[in-house]
Design a protein around this motif. Structure first.
Motif, short mmCIF file in Angstrom:
data_model
loop_
_atom_site.label_atom_id
_atom_site.label_comp_id
_atom_site.label_asym_id
_atom_site.label_seq_id
_atom_site.Cartn_x
_atom_site.Cartn_y
_atom_site.Cartn_z
N PRO A 151 0.84 -1.21 0.00
CA PRO A 151 0.00 0.00 0.00
C PRO A 151 0.86 1.25 0.00
O PRO A 151 1.97 1.26 0.56
N PRO A 152 0.40 2.32 -0.62
CA PRO A 152 1.13 3.59 -0.59
C PRO A 152 1.35 4.06 0.85
O PRO A 152 0.52 3.82 1.73
N GLN A 153 2.46 4.73 1.07
CA GLN A 153 2.83 5.14 2.42
C GLN A 153 2.55 6.62 2.69
O GLN A 153 3.24 7.25 3.48
N GLN A 154 1.56 7.20 2.00
CA GLN A 154 1.18 8.57 2.33
C GLN A 154 0.45 8.60 3.67
O GLN A 154 0.36 7.58 4.35
N ALA A 208 1.49 3.36 8.61
CA ALA A 208 1.64 4.33 9.69
C ALA A 208 0.34 5.14 9.76
O ALA A 208 -0.01 5.83 8.81
N VAL A 209 -0.35 5.04 10.87
CA VAL A 209 -1.70 5.60 11.00
C VAL A 209 -1.74 6.58 12.16
O VAL A 209 -1.18 6.33 13.23
N THR A 210 -2.45 7.68 11.97
CA THR A 210 -2.69 8.66 13.03
C THR A 210 -4.17 8.67 13.37
O THR A 210 -5.02 8.67 12.46
N CYS A 211 -4.48 8.68 14.67
CA CYS A 211 -5.88 8.76 15.09
C CYS A 211 -5.95 9.60 16.35
O CYS A 211 -4.94 9.81 17.04
N PRO A 212 -7.13 10.12 16.69
CA PRO A 212 -7.26 10.95 17.91
C PRO A 212 -6.94 10.14 19.16
O PRO A 212 -7.31 8.97 19.27
N ALA A 213 -6.29 10.78 20.11
CA ALA A 213 -6.01 10.11 21.39
C ALA A 213 -7.27 10.02 22.24
O ALA A 213 -7.43 9.09 23.03
N VAL A 214 -8.17 10.99 22.08
CA VAL A 214 -9.42 11.01 22.83
C VAL A 214 -10.56 11.32 21.86
O VAL A 214 -10.47 12.26 21.08
N GLY A 215 -11.62 10.50 21.91
CA GLY A 215 -12.79 10.75 21.06
C GLY A 215 -12.71 9.99 19.76
O GLY A 215 -11.80 10.20 18.96
N ASP A 216 -13.68 9.10 19.55
CA ASP A 216 -13.74 8.33 18.31
C ASP A 216 -14.79 8.94 17.39
O ASP A 216 -15.83 8.33 17.11
N ASP A 217 -14.53 10.15 16.89
CA ASP A 217 -15.50 10.77 16.00
C ASP A 217 -14.81 11.73 15.04
O ASP A 217 -13.62 12.02 15.16
N SER A 218 -15.58 12.20 14.06
CA SER A 218 -15.03 13.07 13.03
C SER A 218 -14.53 14.38 13.62
O SER A 218 -13.52 14.94 13.16
N GLU A 219 -15.24 14.89 14.63
CA GLU A 219 -14.83 16.15 15.23
C GLU A 219 -13.42 16.06 15.81
O GLU A 219 -12.61 16.99 15.64
N ALA A 220 -13.13 14.96 16.50
CA ALA A 220 -11.79 14.79 17.07
C ALA A 220 -10.75 14.63 15.97
O ALA A 220 -9.64 15.17 16.07
N LEU A 221 -11.09 13.91 14.93
CA LEU A 221 -10.15 13.70 13.83
C LEU A 221 -9.78 15.02 13.16
O LEU A 221 -8.62 15.27 12.83
N LEU A 222 -10.76 15.88 12.97
CA LEU A 222 -10.52 17.15 12.29
C LEU A 222 -9.59 18.07 13.07
O LEU A 222 -9.01 19.00 12.50
N GLN A 223 -9.45 17.84 14.36
CA GLN A 223 -8.58 18.67 15.19
C GLN A 223 -7.12 18.25 15.11
O GLN A 223 -6.25 18.97 15.62
N LEU A 224 -6.83 17.12 14.49
CA LEU A 224 -5.46 16.62 14.47
C LEU A 224 -4.55 17.53 13.64
O LEU A 224 -4.82 17.77 12.46
N PRO A 225 -3.46 18.02 14.21
CA PRO A 225 -2.53 18.83 13.42
C PRO A 225 -1.95 18.07 12.23
O PRO A 225 -1.68 18.66 11.19
N GLN A 226 -1.80 16.75 12.38
CA GLN A 226 -1.23 15.96 11.28
C GLN A 226 -2.16 15.95 10.07
O GLN A 226 -1.68 15.98 8.93
N LEU A 227 -3.47 15.89 10.31
CA LEU A 227 -4.41 15.93 9.19
C LEU A 227 -4.41 17.31 8.55
O LEU A 227 -4.41 17.43 7.31
N GLN A 228 -4.41 18.33 9.36
CA GLN A 228 -4.38 19.69 8.83
C GLN A 228 -3.11 19.94 8.01
O GLN A 228 -3.16 20.58 6.95
N ALA A 229 -1.98 19.39 8.47
CA ALA A 229 -0.73 19.55 7.73
C ALA A 229 -0.77 18.77 6.41
O ALA A 229 -0.25 19.23 5.38
N ALA A 230 -1.39 17.59 6.43
CA ALA A 230 -1.43 16.76 5.22
C ALA A 230 -2.20 17.41 4.09
O ALA A 230 -1.87 17.21 2.91
N ILE A 231 -3.23 18.20 4.42
CA ILE A 231 -4.04 18.82 3.37
C ILE A 231 -3.63 20.27 3.10
O ILE A 231 -4.27 20.93 2.27
N ALA A 232 -2.59 20.74 3.77
CA ALA A 232 -2.15 22.13 3.57
C ALA A 232 -1.23 22.22 2.36
O ALA A 232 -0.04 22.54 2.46
N ARG A 233 -1.77 21.89 1.22
CA ARG A 233 -1.02 21.92 -0.04
C ARG A 233 -1.99 22.22 -1.17
O ARG A 233 -3.19 21.94 -1.05
#
Length: 255
Positions: free
Chosen positions: A81-84, A103-128
């Motif tokens: 699988p691709p390693q992005q 290599a997977v990133t997930c929220p440390a607290v909260g299993d929902d979309s709201e928690a995922l959207l707060q992840l700096p790693q996700l925000q960095a991944a789409i900042a292009r």
């Protein structure tokens, strides 16, 4: 915690595993699956998205069924699988992906979309420029995640891998089980699981709404309260660990 006697409503294999985990701590769990997972046929559009997998800057997997089915489909076209950047909504889903070397990133607290959207790693991944995100999910899931990502400038595609059904039961099956096994709590793992609970309850819902309901997120808690549930416990996650933590905090009602 042994005073709790809980109705477990996840898909059959997950509910059975959860019941075994609870039993280790002296908690009784009764299995009544309210979600049945059915894989959907692979369409040309799905196949195209899998072939283009390496063109996405982020891949988000929202559930364990999506992880299992998605990895199976990816494996047909990608020996490795691709390693992005890969993301999951919950830790259990992340574990499935990690077992396949991702290599997977997930929220440390909260299993929902709201928690995922707060992840700096996700925000960095789409900042292009021209960021593309693929979301692996079931049919008819929440739109919040895609909407927020689009607002942040990303384009979003779905890979819808399964649909969920309410298994067939007798009209009085739910209330009968609660009474026969002296259950004092209900557990749902998603918004759709709660809707299936209400649907199966039918005219018995006012009685069942008196029981304590354990839910995975603030969103589902709000839906449950609006539907008349008096005692709602937000576990802030759908994992067994999150449920056990909530059970430690909230003592069982006296019999």
């Amino acid at each position: 915690m042994s005073g709790w006697r809980l109705l477990l409503t996840r898909p059959a294999d997950e509910a059975t595993a959860l019941a075994a985990t609870l039993a280790e701590t002296g908690i009784f769990g009764s299995v009544l699956p309210l979600l049945e997972i059915e894989a959907v046929p692979v369409s040309a559009a799905q196949r195209s998205r899998i072939l283009d997998l390496d063109r996405y800057c982020a891949i988000i997997v929202v559930s364990k069924p999506a992880a299992r089915l998605g990895l199976g489909l990816v494996g047909l076209y990608w020996p490795q699988p691709p390693q992005q950047a890969w993301f999951s909504v919950g830790a259990a889903t992340a574990q499935i992906l990690e077992e396949h070397g991702l290599a997977v990133t997930c929220p440390a607290v909260g299993d929902d979309s709201e928690a995922l959207l707060q992840l700096p790693q996700l925000q960095a991944a789409i900042a292009r420029p021209d960021a593309r995100v693929l979301i692996m999910r079931g049919e008819g899931g929440r739109e919040l995640l895609a909407e927020r990502l689009c607002e942040l400038g990303a384009s979003v595609d779905y890979l819808e891998l399964y649909r969920r059904h309410l298994p067939e039961y007798a009209a009085d099956a739910l209330l009968h089980k609660v009474r026969a096994e002296r259950l004092n709590g209900l557990v749902v793992s998603s918004g759709q699981g709660f809707e299936h609970l209400r649907q199966l309850a039918g005219d018995d819902w006012p009685q069942l709404a008196q029981l304590t309901l354990f839910v995975p997120s603030p969103r589902v808690a709000g839906v449950a309260r609006a539907a008349g549930v008096r005692n709602v416990v937000d576990c802030r996650g759908a994992s067994a660990a999150a449920l056990l933590a909530a059970l430690r905090e909230y003592p069982a009602p006296a019999l």
